[in-house]
Design an enzyme around this catalytic site. Structure first.
Site, PDB file in Angstrom:
ATOM      1  N   ARG A 281      -5.543 -10.199  -4.695  1.00 60.56           N
ATOM      2  CA  ARG A 281      -6.921  -9.795  -4.376  1.00 60.56           C
ATOM      3  C   ARG A 281      -7.436  -8.930  -5.507  1.00 60.56           C
ATOM      4  O   ARG A 281      -6.704  -8.620  -6.445  1.00 60.56           O
ATOM      5  CB  ARG A 281      -6.912  -8.968  -3.096  1.00 60.56           C
ATOM      6  CG  ARG A 281      -5.910  -7.815  -3.212  1.00 60.56           C
ATOM      7  CD  ARG A 281      -6.044  -6.767  -2.158  1.00 60.56           C
ATOM      8  NE  ARG A 281      -4.906  -5.861  -2.165  1.00 60.56           N
ATOM      9  CZ  ARG A 281      -4.752  -4.807  -2.948  1.00 60.56           C
ATOM     10  NH1 ARG A 281      -5.677  -4.512  -3.849  1.00 60.56           N
ATOM     11  NH2 ARG A 281      -3.674  -4.035  -2.887  1.00 60.56           N
TER      12      ARG A 281
ATOM     13  N   HIS B 252       4.052   3.024 -13.665  1.00 63.21           N
ATOM     14  CA  HIS B 252       3.522   1.896 -12.908  1.00 63.21           C
ATOM     15  C   HIS B 252       2.468   1.239 -13.805  1.00 63.21           C
ATOM     16  O   HIS B 252       1.407   1.788 -14.025  1.00 63.21           O
ATOM     17  CB  HIS B 252       2.897   2.386 -11.604  1.00 63.21           C
ATOM     18  CG  HIS B 252       2.205   1.303 -10.831  1.00 63.21           C
ATOM     19  ND1 HIS B 252       2.602   0.908  -9.575  1.00 63.21           N
ATOM     20  CD2 HIS B 252       1.149   0.523 -11.142  1.00 63.21           C
ATOM     21  CE1 HIS B 252       1.816  -0.054  -9.153  1.00 63.21           C
ATOM     22  NE2 HIS B 252       0.922  -0.302 -10.083  1.00 63.21           N
TER      23      HIS B 252
ATOM     24  N   GLU C 188      16.452  -2.047  -3.536  1.00 62.16           N
ATOM     25  CA  GLU C 188      16.314  -2.139  -4.988  1.00 62.16           C
ATOM     26  C   GLU C 188      16.921  -0.921  -5.652  1.00 62.16           C
ATOM     27  O   GLU C 188      16.946   0.166  -5.062  1.00 62.16           O
ATOM     28  CB  GLU C 188      14.824  -2.146  -5.379  1.00 62.16           C
ATOM     29  CG  GLU C 188      14.116  -3.463  -5.252  1.00 62.16           C
ATOM     30  CD  GLU C 188      12.648  -3.332  -5.648  1.00 62.16           C
ATOM     31  OE1 GLU C 188      11.932  -4.310  -5.493  1.00 62.16           O
ATOM     32  OE2 GLU C 188      12.239  -2.243  -6.100  1.00 62.16           O
ATOM     33  N   LYS C 189      17.322  -1.099  -6.885  1.00 66.87           N
ATOM     34  CA  LYS C 189      17.759   0.061  -7.660  1.00 66.87           C
ATOM     35  C   LYS C 189      16.550   0.961  -7.867  1.00 66.87           C
ATOM     36  O   LYS C 189      15.422   0.508  -8.049  1.00 66.87           O
ATOM     37  CB  LYS C 189      18.311  -0.405  -9.008  1.00 66.87           C
ATOM     38  CG  LYS C 189      18.737   0.750  -9.901  1.00 66.87           C
ATOM     39  CD  LYS C 189      19.768   0.343 -10.947  1.00 66.87           C
ATOM     40  CE  LYS C 189      20.203   1.577 -11.742  1.00 66.87           C
ATOM     41  NZ  LYS C 189      20.777   2.634 -10.852  1.00 66.87           N
TER      42      LYS C 189
ATOM     43  N   GLU D 225       2.152  -6.217 -10.567  1.00 70.50           N
ATOM     44  CA  GLU D 225       2.585  -4.840 -10.793  1.00 70.50           C
ATOM     45  C   GLU D 225       4.003  -4.811 -11.331  1.00 70.50           C
ATOM     46  O   GLU D 225       4.873  -5.542 -10.860  1.00 70.50           O
ATOM     47  CB  GLU D 225       2.517  -4.041  -9.483  1.00 70.50           C
ATOM     48  CG  GLU D 225       1.114  -3.940  -8.902  1.00 70.50           C
ATOM     49  CD  GLU D 225       1.018  -2.987  -7.712  1.00 70.50           C
ATOM     50  OE1 GLU D 225      -0.071  -2.444  -7.475  1.00 70.50           O
ATOM     51  OE2 GLU D 225       2.051  -2.791  -7.023  1.00 70.50           O
TER      52      GLU D 225
ATOM     53  N   GLU E  70       5.469  -6.307  -7.501  1.00 75.70           N
ATOM     54  CA  GLU E  70       4.830  -7.165  -6.508  1.00 75.70           C
ATOM     55  C   GLU E  70       3.532  -7.699  -7.095  1.00 75.70           C
ATOM     56  O   GLU E  70       3.073  -7.244  -8.141  1.00 75.70           O
ATOM     57  CB  GLU E  70       4.535  -6.399  -5.209  1.00 75.70           C
ATOM     58  CG  GLU E  70       3.511  -5.277  -5.352  1.00 75.70           C
ATOM     59  CD  GLU E  70       3.257  -4.563  -4.025  1.00 75.70           C
ATOM     60  OE1 GLU E  70       4.170  -3.884  -3.550  1.00 75.70           O
ATOM     61  OE2 GLU E  70       2.138  -4.671  -3.500  1.00 75.70           O
TER      62      GLU E  70
ATOM     63  N   GLY F 299       0.802  -1.219   0.000  1.00 75.46           N
ATOM     64  CA  GLY F 299       0.000   0.000   0.000  1.00 75.46           C
ATOM     65  C   GLY F 299       0.827   1.256   0.000  1.00 75.46           C
ATOM     66  O   GLY F 299       0.392   2.298   0.488  1.00 75.46           O
TER      67      GLY F 299
ATOM     68  N   ARG G 229     -10.342   8.539  -8.265  1.00 75.05           N
ATOM     69  CA  ARG G 229     -10.806   8.227  -6.918  1.00 75.05           C
ATOM     70  C   ARG G 229     -11.262   9.517  -6.236  1.00 75.05           C
ATOM     71  O   ARG G 229     -10.477  10.460  -6.103  1.00 75.05           O
ATOM     72  CB  ARG G 229      -9.680   7.597  -6.100  1.00 75.05           C
ATOM     73  CG  ARG G 229      -9.110   6.320  -6.741  1.00 75.05           C
ATOM     74  CD  ARG G 229      -8.058   5.705  -5.829  1.00 75.05           C
ATOM     75  NE  ARG G 229      -7.441   4.532  -6.448  1.00 75.05           N
ATOM     76  CZ  ARG G 229      -6.667   3.682  -5.773  1.00 75.05           C
ATOM     77  NH1 ARG G 229      -6.420   3.871  -4.484  1.00 75.05           N
ATOM     78  NH2 ARG G 229      -6.142   2.640  -6.390  1.00 75.05           N
TER      79      ARG G 229
END
Lengths: 172, 506, 506, 172
Positions: free
Chosen positions: C302, C217, C209-210, C284, C298, C173, C348
């Protein structure tokens, strides 16, 4: 508290009492075979707005709209709107005394009086058309509820009337 | 389907010469193209939704439409005053009035509709029949001209064979139509059709057609640009009718064979071409499931109430298309680009009381919650607190659902109807649910005779929940009697109740 | 795509273990399949929309989610008590809690989600990275294990090269993520990431991570049945983010080459297969427009908040699919049946004040009018008169529009936002409109860095209409002062005013 | 009637008078260059519901929501919600006398007080965080409006507060 609740000619005598933070409603239901059974429901009521009644009835989630009308409430449940009369029996005698219901002609639908088909003093038969009210491009003929004589005319042609308005009176 | 940008010069500002849900629909399409809008309204409509949603609003007269929405000169005056450069007529009112279409163009404004000549050609039912016969379009057997005398008419009826339909040549909207089953009924039917035609359409010309038993009403949507290109957008099945008024519309028509669909669509494009059509139009047919044949019925030279189902399965915004066509753009897709994808059904929500012979039910909407969620479209003309006026059509909204197939569309529509809450007036919501649950409707092979008196009697009683209504009304009365000062349970007040509720919060 | 009927035995009644718009969404899908529903609610949610819409409702505890929506045993108890046979977790709360998924199955109920083992496999970010590397899925360069010491971490960071990202292994999240640009910032970033990870996820494991500069995204939706079939439903571009939270989502991603889309989708299906996935899930990725490369980020095991845009372009109802898959049905369509048709965008709607640093804005919604019309979908969790509670997420609704192309979807969404009326609380409505009008957004090549502080400052001031607000507030005050007894102008009262209005009715 | 209407630190003195069945509103607008011009608008107002203001302003159709708040109205126009203070200048002196605005700290957002960072009598600097209020999983630090001393604390940790609630007072 006891009320006489009438929907489409069926009257139930409903007892309602607060129970904890909820309400308990009880009445006797008669099925088609005349068998009687007692219904008793615990209702958790929430009114998100004055006309909206959200009810948890024994865990079931139900919602009804109740808008006050001339003779009780216009109640809608899952798309069906019904007139429901709720009478406090203690006040009933009083009301019946005042009213003179038999020969009163009133309109269920707001609209415009397009034609008066009778004049004061005319003798009329039960079922005879007395007034034509128009709304939304549709004409509705209103018929005499009884045999009798036109005793009072409360509207003129061209008058706009509200729902429930008294149009005229026929005396037996 | 990559659209070019809209040529901006011709549609600087659009006046919408209508009211209700269709005015709202057109305003939405304009705003999506960044075109400012002008609403017109009668004195009874100051509070109407289209006035709230438009960019500007001009009052054009008293409540009766004859003194407002039908007064072309006032509408044009409002357009000129506000700087509108185009007029969209919606449906009904002046939308199929060729004289108004001409006035608009003569005032230097863009008419968002077909040329006046096309409206005229299709406006007379007999004239349209003649043209269609000439263009090779199949029509219902009968006369192509108005009949002069009762004797002549009776002779033709006997030749064609009973039952026959008597129809007003200037009619429309399901009025001025009468079925005659027997020779003995002919004389009285002839007289009453003529007098109704004179009364309703100021034109007592009547013609005669063979009665097609249990047909489907199937219609084809067309779009034609100003450059000679015309495409069809497949069919709509509008066979669920009451008193010749459509109640439920869907696409595709499940019983229409693919070859018939193609033939019907080809004929529809032919029909439009025959009158040099421009814009959005609909060609209505009767389709006999028994014989597999279809017949031209009439052409509606405007947007239809039921246009959304076509939009949902083709992905084409028909009002946007009307605007772009009126702006002079060529169609930005070809016939081959168009596909029917999934299934769509529309129901019309009326302010009427199905349990009381569908009596009109104007009045104040005391509360309103429209359904939402996936593939649910509400084209509404009302809002919570709105007073549905007595002066106009009782349709308050249209509800349209799309599904990947007919079953999905149907069950989604049932779910949406279940969510629909219109308080304080009677509506057709539960009646529409009952239709969608009917086994014959679910099969899809229903005809225009679907809503028989027996079925109506049955469907109008469905969905009653008298016990819940009893409980709610008793609660309303009890709270009114015992706490008149504060009749409303607020969410807050209820929070403490939870703790005390048996089996509630722990 | 003709679906078989739902196997009825396993889903007799579904309990929805969530609140807000997603609970409403799931209830809708169940009702469309004629499956009865049970809502659960906290004491603060007696008035919530999901309680109103469900068939039954059970209170499961006090307002804090730790005492209600996160209490698995109470939820299972409610299911058993009401006769529910299955539980849908929505997103958030217990949806990615493997222990709860196990408890549900052990109680004899159907878990409408992936197997607990798949949740677990993807729940640890480092574990997931290891599995993905093993399955041949490209991951962002970095460690596949939690790093023990700061020294070790710094050494790896220097080897990979700054900037790097420190990430909580148990996170999600958008929390527990920190970018480190310079060596000198490393020590403090290391400590604060670890302590935030411990605080938020009760797990202070951190990996590295780099940092991929200006990535998009992009995520792939997959659906897998219980019979080994897994399909993808294309991508979503969720690059408009603020504080690592998605704000706007769309599909297709306009800058994604077709070959990359295919490769990414293939990898996503591989990733799902690697954990024997069942149900709806999302993989993702970070996509670099500069290099054209993409990296596994990741998997969300769900339903996602942004699932509607995928539904709109594929025509597949993902929640209905979840239900049918949980009932044991094989997928009723193949990969080849799926197409991306048109374009869809979601925004949203939050109860927050963009002009005040996006401060949460709970409170009573004094009035609400949601937009409607063609291709406008509102997935709402609120209604007029509802008190948005202080206890939960500030999202009040999602607004989704479809268009035949991106331009049409965008202009339609702008129109819908213009219609959106939320009274009495601050919302993100105008901020969202400003994003949709931004030239970089319109080009479509924006990255996750889109919402820079400068752009935010600009976008949060757009759309002000101080003169209109001045007029309205003055009118409110004046009518309050001069007619306190009857402060509301009813439509009726206004009718007589028209006659007197200069230039009004004639 | 004259009102002082304040939006985001800009105050307009607005005159409002009925004109026929409409309202006439007049004020002086100052643009960015300091140029003044008089605005005068005829408004046909309809309130479809108490909080909804539909206005035909010189034919333009506008709609705003006005919900009463602690210090005026929360007004929304096309998606932007703004606090608008409306003051009757005749009553202003009175109100200023009663209030002691300078050092009062109140919350704009309803929520729960999660931490009190100061105690009664503490000396504080302008901008120093005094209280943390949480709503919707987000914490908000509220800062001292002035230099001074904490003179009053009206809430405790864990208290749930409404929007506009007074949290504490700092005296200079």
């Amino acid at each position: 508290m006891k009320y006489e609740v009438t929907i489409r000619e069926t009257t139930r005598v409903v007892t309602i009492e607060p129970e904890g933070a909820c309400y308990r409603l009880t009445w006797t239901e008669t099925d088609l075979d005349g068998e009687e059974s007692v219904e008793s429901h615990l209702v958790d009521l929430l009114r998100p707005s004055p006309e909206a009644f959200h009810m948890l009835i024994d865990d079931g989630s139900w919602e009804a709209g109740c808008v006050p009308s001339a003779d009780g409430y216009l109640v809608d449940v899952v798309g069906v709107t019904t007139s429901v009369a709720v009478v406090d029996p203690r006040r009933k005698a009083l009301r019946l005394g005042a009213a003179n219901a038999g020969g009163l002609l009133s309109t269920q639908m707001p609209g415009r009086v397009v034609r008066l088909l009778v004049a004061l003093g005319d003798a009329v038969k039960k079922g005879q058309p007395l007034v034509v009210v128009e709304a939304m491009k549709m004409e509705n003929e209103l018929k005499s509820p009884i045999d009798g004589k036109v005793a009072e005319i409360c509207v003129a042609e061209g008058t706009t009337v509200e729902s429930g308005a008294r149009l005229l009176r026929v005396d037996p | 389907m990559s659209p070019p940008t809209l040529s901006p010069s011709r549609l600087k500002k659009v006046l919408v010469a209508n009211r209700g849900e269709i005015a709202v629909r057109v305003i939405r399409a304009c705003h999506e193209l960044d075109i400012p809008t002008v609403a017109v309204y009668s004195e009874a409509d100051r509070a109407a939704l289209h006035v709230r949603n438009a960019g500007e609003a001009v009052c054009i007269g008293p409540a009766p439409s004859s003194e407002s929405y039908l007064r072309g000169e006032r509408i044009i005056e409002a357009a000129l005053k506000t700087g509108a450069t185009a007029i969209h007529p919606g449906y009904g009112f002046l939308s199929e009035n060729a004289a108004f279409a001409r006035m608009v163009v003569e005032a230097g404004l863009v008419w968002i509709g077909p040329p006046a000549s096309a409206i005229e050609a299709m406006g007379s039912k007999t004239g349209a029949r003649q043209r269609m016969v000439a263009a090779g379009v199949p029509v219902v057997p009968g006369t192509t001209h108005a009949i002069d005398t009762e004797e002549e008419a009776l002779a033709i009826a006997e030749k064609i064979g009973f039952p026959v339909m008597l129809k007003a040549a200037g009619g429309g909207g399901g009025k001025g139509i009468r079925r005659v089953d027997l020779r003995g009924e002919f004389a009285s039917a002839w007289r009453s059709t003529k007098s109704e035609a004179l009364r309703s359409f100021k034109n007592d010309a009547v013609y005669l057609e063979k009665f097609v038993a249990n047909p489907k009403h199937v219609e084809i949507q067309v779009l034609a640009d100003q450059h000679g290109t015309c495409v069809h957008l497949f069919e709509r099945d509008c066979s669920v009718q009451r008193r010749n008024q459509k109640v439920v519309e869907e696409t595709p028509c499940v019983v229409l064979p693919a070859a018939t669909r193609q033939a019907m669509a080809r004929v529809a494009v032919q029909a439009a071409a025959a009158v040099d059509y421009v814009g959005a139009g609909t060609i209505e047919f009767l389709y006999s499931q028994a014989s597999g044949e279809f017949y031209f019925l009439e052409m509606n030279t405007r947007l239809q109430v039921e246009h959304p189902v076509t939009e949902m399965v083709t992905g084409v915004d028909l009002v946007r298309a009307q605007l772009r066509i009126a702006a002079g753009e060529p169609l930005w897709f070809t016939q081959e680009d168009l596909r029917q994808s999934g299934h769509a059904i529309e129901v019309r929500i009326y302010a009427e009381d199905p349990s009381n012979n569908f009596a009109p039910a104007p009045g104040r909407i005391g509360g309103l919650r429209e359904p939402g969620g996936p593939w649910v479209r509400v084209d509404s003309g009302v809002y919570a607190g709105y007073e549905v006026p007595i002066h106009y059509d009782p349709m308050v909204a249209k509800l349209i659902c799309w599904g990947s197939d007919r079953e999905e569309a149907t069950t989604r529509l049932l779910r949406a109807l279940r969510e629909y809450r219109v308080r304080g007036i009677h509506t057709s919501v539960a009646f529409l649910s009952a239709i969608l649950r009917d086994p014959e409707f679910r099969r899809g092979d229903y005809s225009t005779g679907f809503l028989t008196p027996e079925r109506l009697a049955h469907l109008t009683q469905a969905g009653r929940n008298d016990r819940i209504a009893t409980i709610a009304a008793t609660l309303a009365r009890f709270e009114g009697d015992t706490r008149p000062a504060r009749a409303v349970t607020t969410p807050d007040a209820s929070a403490w109740k939870l703790a005390a509720r048996p089996g509630g919060a722990r």
